[in-house]
Design a protein around this motif. Structure first.
Motif, short mmCIF file in Angstrom:
data_model
loop_
_atom_site.label_atom_id
_atom_site.label_comp_id
_atom_site.label_asym_id
_atom_site.label_seq_id
_atom_site.Cartn_x
_atom_site.Cartn_y
_atom_site.Cartn_z
N PHE A 58 54.04 48.01 32.60
CA PHE A 58 54.86 48.03 31.39
C PHE A 58 55.91 46.93 31.48
N ASP A 59 56.19 46.32 30.33
CA ASP A 59 57.27 45.34 30.32
C ASP A 59 58.61 46.06 30.23
N GLU A 60 59.68 45.30 30.14
CA GLU A 60 61.01 45.92 30.15
C GLU A 60 61.28 46.78 28.92
N MET A 89 60.99 38.19 31.06
CA MET A 89 61.59 39.24 31.87
C MET A 89 60.56 40.34 32.08
N VAL A 90 60.35 40.73 33.30
CA VAL A 90 59.44 41.81 33.66
C VAL A 90 60.19 42.75 34.58
N GLU A 91 59.96 44.04 34.41
CA GLU A 91 60.62 45.02 35.26
C GLU A 91 59.63 45.57 36.27
N LEU A 92 59.98 45.44 37.54
CA LEU A 92 59.18 45.99 38.62
C LEU A 92 60.04 46.97 39.40
N VAL A 139 51.27 46.14 29.32
CA VAL A 139 50.88 44.74 29.47
C VAL A 139 49.87 44.57 30.59
N ILE A 140 49.09 43.51 30.45
CA ILE A 140 48.30 42.96 31.54
C ILE A 140 48.82 41.54 31.70
#
Length: 136
Positions: free
Chosen positions: A74-76, A1-4, A81-82
């Motif tokens: 940034f992750d959730e 899960m990644v937040e954009l 993060v990269i």
């Protein structure tokens, strides 16, 4: 899960990458005096998460440099993060390491800065320290 931009994206196959994590950690010490945050280095099929245009990403505050090779943010859970493109990381390690250095500079100067004078000065600084010797 990644937040954009506040929209959570479920991305299959986001994984930690020990090899490139090690490269990031060594680069942090060699070229940035250990001043970078504790960034997690992940891989994913980036074309699935970079639906946003470069212009949209640069207008936001949480993500820098959406493209085919890497993205920084940034992750959730708000952890830095990269995320590296998995295919590039497997087949093009020199491009991937160059991308890690690029994203590391963004962490060093602040994500709000783009690829302007400050960024270019940092590229020259780490190049003088040997960061690009075997990559270009």
């Amino acid at each position: 899960m990644v937040e954009l931009y506040g929209v959570e994206e479920k991305i299959k196959g986001v994984r930690a990458n020990k090899y490139y994590q090690g490269y990031f950690d060594r680069a942090n010490i060699r070229y940035f005096e250990g001043k970078l945050p504790q960034v997690r280095v992940l891989t994913a099929p980036l074309l699935k998460i970079t639906k946003l245009t470069q212009e949209q990403v640069e207008a936001g505050k949480d993500w820098v440099d959406a493209g085919n090779y890497a993205i920084t943010g940034f992750d959730e859970y708000e952890n830095p993060v990269i995320i590296l493109d998995r295919g590039t990381s497997i087949y093009h390690p020199m491009m991937t390491k160059t991308s890690i250095l690029n994203e590391s500079i963004h962490w060093y100067i602040g994500l709000e800065h783009g690829h302007g004078k400050i960024f270019k000065a940092q590229i020259r600084r780490i190049a003088a320290l040997g960061a690009l010797d075997n990559l270009i």
